[in-house]
Every structure is written in structure tokens, then in C-alpha cells.
Design a protein around this motif. Structure first.
Motif, PDB file in Angstrom:
ATOM      1  N   GLU A 131       0.847  -1.209   0.000  1.00 41.68           N
ATOM      2  CA  GLU A 131       0.000   0.000   0.000  1.00 41.68           C
ATOM      3  C   GLU A 131       0.876   1.250   0.000  1.00 41.68           C
ATOM      4  O   GLU A 131       0.599   2.210  -0.711  1.00 41.68           O
ATOM      5  N   TRP A 132       1.949   1.230   0.801  1.00 41.21           N
ATOM      6  CA  TRP A 132       2.840   2.390   0.882  1.00 41.21           C
ATOM      7  C   TRP A 132       3.574   2.632  -0.427  1.00 41.21           C
ATOM      8  O   TRP A 132       3.880   3.768  -0.765  1.00 41.21           O
ATOM      9  N   GLN A 133       3.885   1.561  -1.156  1.00 44.07           N
ATOM     10  CA  GLN A 133       4.700   1.712  -2.365  1.00 44.07           C
ATOM     11  C   GLN A 133       4.001   2.483  -3.469  1.00 44.07           C
ATOM     12  O   GLN A 133       4.654   3.176  -4.236  1.00 44.07           O
ATOM     13  N   ASP A 134       2.685   2.367  -3.564  1.00 48.95           N
ATOM     14  CA  ASP A 134       1.978   3.034  -4.660  1.00 48.95           C
ATOM     15  C   ASP A 134       1.770   4.504  -4.324  1.00 48.95           C
ATOM     16  O   ASP A 134       1.040   4.855  -3.411  1.00 48.95           O
ATOM     17  N   SER A 135       2.408   5.363  -5.093  1.00 49.45           N
ATOM     18  CA  SER A 135       2.329   6.804  -4.850  1.00 49.45           C
ATOM     19  C   SER A 135       1.053   7.414  -5.421  1.00 49.45           C
ATOM     20  O   SER A 135       0.695   8.536  -5.078  1.00 49.45           O
TER      21      SER A 135
ATOM     22  N   VAL B 116       6.047   9.160 -10.463  1.00 49.60           N
ATOM     23  CA  VAL B 116       6.744   8.920  -9.186  1.00 49.60           C
ATOM     24  C   VAL B 116       7.061   7.435  -9.028  1.00 49.60           C
ATOM     25  O   VAL B 116       8.172   7.064  -8.630  1.00 49.60           O
ATOM     26  N   ASN B 117       6.108   6.571  -9.368  1.00 50.72           N
ATOM     27  CA  ASN B 117       6.357   5.128  -9.271  1.00 50.72           C
ATOM     28  C   ASN B 117       7.522   4.714 -10.169  1.00 50.72           C
ATOM     29  O   ASN B 117       8.355   3.896  -9.782  1.00 50.72           O
ATOM     30  N   LEU B 118       7.595   5.299 -11.369  1.00 55.39           N
ATOM     31  CA  LEU B 118       8.686   4.990 -12.292  1.00 55.39           C
ATOM     32  C   LEU B 118      10.031   5.478 -11.739  1.00 55.39           C
ATOM     33  O   LEU B 118      11.032   4.759 -11.784  1.00 55.39           O
ATOM     34  N   LEU B 119      10.046   6.686 -11.181  1.00 57.63           N
ATOM     35  CA  LEU B 119      11.277   7.203 -10.565  1.00 57.63           C
ATOM     36  C   LEU B 119      11.741   6.304  -9.420  1.00 57.63           C
ATOM     37  O   LEU B 119      12.939   6.063  -9.252  1.00 57.63           O
TER      38      LEU B 119
ATOM     39  N   TRP C  30      13.380   3.292 -10.952  1.00 58.37           N
ATOM     40  CA  TRP C  30      14.711   3.641 -11.451  1.00 58.37           C
ATOM     41  C   TRP C  30      15.700   3.808 -10.302  1.00 58.37           C
ATOM     42  O   TRP C  30      16.854   3.410 -10.408  1.00 58.37           O
ATOM     43  N   ALA C  31      15.240   4.416  -9.212  1.00 57.45           N
ATOM     44  CA  ALA C  31      16.116   4.585  -8.042  1.00 57.45           C
ATOM     45  C   ALA C  31      16.540   3.222  -7.492  1.00 57.45           C
ATOM     46  O   ALA C  31      17.707   3.021  -7.149  1.00 57.45           O
ATOM     47  N   GLU C  32      15.590   2.277  -7.432  1.00 56.24           N
ATOM     48  CA  GLU C  32      15.916   0.931  -6.940  1.00 56.24           C
ATOM     49  C   GLU C  32      16.952   0.256  -7.839  1.00 56.24           C
ATOM     50  O   GLU C  32      17.875  -0.395  -7.359  1.00 56.24           O
ATOM     51  N   LYS C  33      16.790   0.407  -9.162  1.00 56.59           N
ATOM     52  CA  LYS C  33      17.763  -0.178 -10.096  1.00 56.59           C
ATOM     53  C   LYS C  33      19.133   0.469  -9.913  1.00 56.59           C
ATOM     54  O   LYS C  33      20.160  -0.208  -9.974  1.00 56.59           O
ATOM     55  N   ALA C  34      19.156   1.779  -9.713  1.00 57.50           N
ATOM     56  CA  ALA C  34      20.423   2.486  -9.505  1.00 57.50           C
ATOM     57  C   ALA C  34      21.105   2.008  -8.222  1.00 57.50           C
ATOM     58  O   ALA C  34      22.317   1.792  -8.189  1.00 57.50           O
TER      59      ALA C  34
ATOM     60  N   VAL D  91      11.595  12.540  -6.565  1.00 59.39           N
ATOM     61  CA  VAL D  91      10.361  11.941  -6.035  1.00 59.39           C
ATOM     62  C   VAL D  91       9.771  12.843  -4.956  1.00 59.39           C
ATOM     63  O   VAL D  91       8.575  13.139  -4.948  1.00 59.39           O
ATOM     64  N   ILE D  92      10.635  13.306  -4.057  1.00 64.79           N
ATOM     65  CA  ILE D  92      10.175  14.122  -2.932  1.00 64.79           C
ATOM     66  C   ILE D  92       9.679  15.491  -3.396  1.00 64.79           C
ATOM     67  O   ILE D  92       8.700  16.024  -2.868  1.00 64.79           O
TER      68      ILE D  92
END
Length: 198
Positions: free
Chosen positions: A69-73, A78-81, A84-88, A104-105
Motif C-alpha cells: 500500500e505504501w509503495q503506490d504513490s 513517481v512510481n517509475l522514478l 529507477w532509483a531501486e535499479k540504480a 520523487v520528494i
């Protein structure tokens, strides 16, 4: 994850087409068992269940549903960013990940997971003060964020602030009482503090 979402959409379409073929029945009254409509209502129901659940495995499943639930912005950008942040981060490109989380922020200042993920990244980069600052923001937005509370407790203990760490673990267990690791951390800190007082 995409396959799972596609399956849900496909099954919803099947249910809708089957319902269209059936004759109309009188509307049934809503029951309490109906799934809560808004994300906040779903979260509240999950947290209520998490607090009551004593089975460790079932509680872990509830905690994972809360994390989803928290993960979905609510924003595709924002979800795509975040992806990408996780991949980085996985590719050891932490500075690039930090730039993405900063974006994102900026785009979603009330999105709890943006702050939480950046707090974790700051911690991994050794920026403990910045990590704690982001954790404070997470908890201002969602005081029940057990992941952020665990991070705070870990940093407080590492800084030798054992009484504050103990309070943080107590707060964690008030939200998620059947987490075995948190119970162990609380027990160890209690013993350490009791030993230092004698």
C-alpha cells in the motif's frame, strides 16, 4: 508485479462481463466485510489486523500488504522514478539514486515511501543525520511506519542512545507486536540497560 496486475485486470473484466449477462438482482446492503474503498481505509484496516495478529507468519503477510500500500504513490511518474532509483541502488549508483529520490520528494512531498527510501539510502551512504531527518519526516506523515521506526531504533542504539532506542522498539511493537526480531532487540536492550543501572 506487472503480470499480477494484468491477471487482476483480466479477472475483473471476466467478472464484469459475467455480471452483465446475469439478470439484475435487488441491491444487497453493504456489509462490514466489504473491502475498504480508499488507500487510507485499507491501511487502517490492515494496521488494526496487524496489531491483533499473534501468528508471526500471518502478521508478516499483513506487514507486506501494508508495504505494498505504501509503495503506490498514485502517480505513474513517481512510481517509475522509484523503480529507477531501486535499479540504480542495485547497480551501486547511489548518487544517481539519490538524485531520483530527491525528484520523487519534490514531485510528491507527502509520499511516505519517497522519504523512507531516501532515509535508507542516506543510512547506507553513512549520512546518518540526513537519514534521521528523513525518518522524522516519514513519521510525521505516517506515525505507524514500522520500517522507519526500526531504522530510527537501529541508529539510536548505534549512537549509544539506548534508552531512546528502547522506546523506539516499544513503539514498533505497539504497532507490530508479533515481530520476533523487534522482540529480541527490545529484550537485549532491556537487559543491557538493566545491567548498566546495577
Amino acid at each position: 508485479m506487472r503480470i499480477f496486475v494484468t491477471l487482476i485486470l483480466a479477472s475483473s473484466a471476466l467478472v464484469a462481463s459475467a455480471a452483465a449477462e446475469e439478470p439484475l438482482l435487488p441491491a444487497q446492503p453493504q456489509t462490514e466485510a466489504a473491502s475498504p474503498a480508499t488507500p487510507q481505509q485499507r491501511l487502517n484496516a490492515l494496521f488494526t489486523d496487524l496489531k491483533r495478529e499473534r501468528d508471526e507468519e500471518k502478521a508478516r503477510e499483513l506487514a507486506n500488504r501494508i508495504r505494498l500500500e505504501w509503495q503506490d504513490s498514485g502517480s505513474a511518474t513517481v512510481n517509475l522514478l522509484m523503480q529507477w532509483a531501486e535499479k540504480a541502488i542495485a547497480g551501486e549508483k547511489k548518487t544517481m539514486a539519490l538524485d531520483m529520490l530527491d525528484q520523487v520528494i519534490v514531485l510528491a512531498p507527502n509520499y511516505v515511501e519517497g522519504w523512507n527510501r531516501r532515509a535508507t539510502l542516506h543510512y547506507q551512504m553513512g549520512n546518518f543525520r540526513k537519514s534521521m531527518s528523513d525518518i522524522n519526516r516519514v513519521l510525521a506523515l505516517e506515525p505507524r511506519h514500522f520500517g522507519a521506526i526500526a531504522g530510527m531504533a537501529t541508529m539510536l542504539e548505534a549512537a549509544g542512545k539506548n534508552e531512546l532506542a528502547l522506546r523506539a522498539w516499544q513503539q514498533f511493537l505497539d504497532i507490530y507486536p508479533s515481530d520476533r526480531k523487534a522482540q529480541e532487540q527490545l529484550g537485549e536492550l532491556s537487559e543491557k540497560l538493566a545491567g548498566s543501572r546495577t
